[in-house]
Design a protein around this motif. Structure first.
Motif, PDB file in Angstrom:
ATOM      1  N   MET A 175      -5.937   8.281  -5.963  1.00 45.05           N
ATOM      2  CA  MET A 175      -6.129   7.983  -4.552  1.00 45.05           C
ATOM      3  C   MET A 175      -6.194   9.301  -3.781  1.00 45.05           C
ATOM      4  O   MET A 175      -5.456  10.240  -4.083  1.00 45.05           O
ATOM      5  N   HIS A 205      -3.944   3.494 -11.166  1.00 43.50           N
ATOM      6  CA  HIS A 205      -5.249   3.810 -10.576  1.00 43.50           C
ATOM      7  C   HIS A 205      -6.166   4.424 -11.634  1.00 43.50           C
ATOM      8  O   HIS A 205      -5.708   5.170 -12.504  1.00 43.50           O
ATOM      9  N   HIS A 241       0.817  -1.212   0.000  1.00 45.19           N
ATOM     10  CA  HIS A 241       0.000   0.000   0.000  1.00 45.19           C
ATOM     11  C   HIS A 241       0.852   1.264   0.000  1.00 45.19           C
ATOM     12  O   HIS A 241       0.434   2.306  -0.530  1.00 45.19           O
ATOM     13  N   SER A 253      -1.333   2.096  -7.751  1.00 44.03           N
ATOM     14  CA  SER A 253      -1.886   1.640  -6.481  1.00 44.03           C
ATOM     15  C   SER A 253      -1.928   0.120  -6.490  1.00 44.03           C
ATOM     16  O   SER A 253      -2.549  -0.485  -7.371  1.00 44.03           O
ATOM     17  N   LYS A 266       3.420   5.049  -2.580  1.00 41.02           N
ATOM     18  CA  LYS A 266       2.878   5.094  -3.923  1.00 41.02           C
ATOM     19  C   LYS A 266       3.974   5.586  -4.869  1.00 41.02           C
ATOM     20  O   LYS A 266       4.939   6.215  -4.444  1.00 41.02           O
TER      21      LYS A 266
END
Length: 389
Positions: A311, A307, A268, A302, A271
């Motif tokens: 995010m 993504h 996680h 992500s 990034k």
């Protein structure tokens, strides 16, 4: 073996979706951090799934929809609710607790109010309720500004958010002192570093810890122009390997890991994102985004994939970096001093604001602000086999 049922709410927050729980509603073994809690959330979401579809769970087979939230009434002075976020891996038995989800942060206030976790005396019948949230993953304060009507959370409205199909009520979110620790935004002490990446080369990078640890690099250095869509990156296995290598080296330089092998257990964070000056492009919805509508282009990874939008925590990092002259984000936006930035992402545009100061001991992020929306999609119970945790 019978199934058990657990009270839960399925919510959209910003451009993400997740399963929300009250801490007290979880089975006793899962009310504390540990293997039982992780196993329960994995089963709820439907992971690990070698097919990467999460058919047998609540997950949606993307990083934006493989999320869980646990809330409890806060005993911390000046706060209403404690908020814990778990990013669930799709294909491995792993829940990452290392960071926050900025998008789902917008749903925390509405859920907390509807669940009775906020003192009713603090809630206006009509107007904006200020929900003070303690983000337990990173130890930071978030303030959600939740619209109320007739004593209930107002979910419908005309606020449009690129990446979300339908309009809803606007929820403004303030991320207070978003940098880690005592507020130092740049772990290396520099706004731009030379990052040596095996198999890729030496890249200029801005390594920032605000909202979420993020490694910013220049799109041009990777052979991109900044208008790439999901399929361009996610359909290129070699590109994914290069971007993961950049993320790994950034994590090492930021002190988040000590060995490259540890990056796999910290999916996680950080990034990795690439930036470019503005140019015209067509968003995934088919909408044309003109160069003069935005300050820069940003594409962010992500959980190993590009993504579909942006995010929320990465948007905080973008805003904070843009506020500091000389960062790659600031330079892509034209340089100079700024307190807000509008950037283009695969689904459209987003405007975010940030305040930063330099006291002589380095840059400090004071606050970052963005507007999102949130909505309850379903409420009731989730069911899992009794022996799954």
């Amino acid at each position: 073996m019978t199934q058990i049922r657990i009270p839960a709410t399925y919510m959209r927050g910003g451009t993400s979706k997740g399963v929300f729980f009250r801490l007290d509603d979880l089975p006793e073994a899962a009310r504390v951090p540990g293997p039982a809690r992780d196993a329960l959330l994995l089963r709820v979401i439907g992971s690990p799934d070698p097919y990467q579809k999460q058919i047998d769970g609540m997950g949606g087979a993307t990083s934006s929809t493989s999320k869980t939230v646990i809330l409890s009434k806060s005993e911390r002075p000046g706060h209403d609710v404690d908020y814990l976020f778990g990013q669930v891996s799709i294909d491995t038995p792993f829940v990452d607790w290392s960071g926050n989800c900025g998008n789902l942060s917008a749903a925390v206030g509405p859920f907390a109010i509807a669940s009775g976790l906020v003192d009713p005396e603090r809630l206006p019948r009509d107007g904006i309720a200020e929900v003070r949230i303690w983000q337990a993953n990173i130890g930071k304060t978030i303030v959600g500004h939740v619209p109320m009507r007739d004593g209930e959370v107002q979910e419908t409205g005309d606020f449009a958010l690129d990446g979300v199909t339908f309009p809803a009520a606007e929820v403004a979110v303030d991320f207070m002192d978003p940098a880690d620790g005592e507020g130092a935004m740049f772990p290396t002490g520099s706004v731009v570093d030379e990052l040596e990446v095996p198999g890729v080369g030496t890249l200029r990078a801005t390594l920032i810890d605000a909202g979420i640890p993020t490694v910013f690099v220049e799109a041009e250095a990777l052979g991109y122009i900044g208008t790439e869509k999901q399929e361009t990156i996610n359909g290129d296995p070699e590109a994914l390997v290069r971007l993961e290598a950049i993320r790994t080296q950034g994590a090492l330089r930021m002190g988040l890991i000590t060995r490259p092998e540890e990056a796999a257990q910290r999916q996680h964070t950080p990034k990795v994102a690439f930036v470019a000056p503005p140019s015209d492009y067509v968003a995934s919805s088919g909408k044309t985004v003109a160069a003069d509508e935005i300050d820069l282009l940003v594409r962010a990874m992500s959980m190993g994939k590009l993504h579909h939008a942006m995010m929320g925590t990465a948007a905080v990092a973008i805003a904070s970096a843009a506020a500091v002259p000389g960062t790659l984000v600031n330079l892509a936006a034209g340089g100079g001093e700024r307190t807000s930035v509008c950037f283009g992402h695969p689904s459209g545009t987003l405007r975010v604001g940030a305040e930063a100061s330099n006291s002589g001991c380095g840059w400090t992020a004071l606050k970052a602000t963005m507007s999102r929306s949130a909505r309850v999609l379903m409420e009731g119970w989730v069911r899992v086999p009794k022996d799954s945790f």
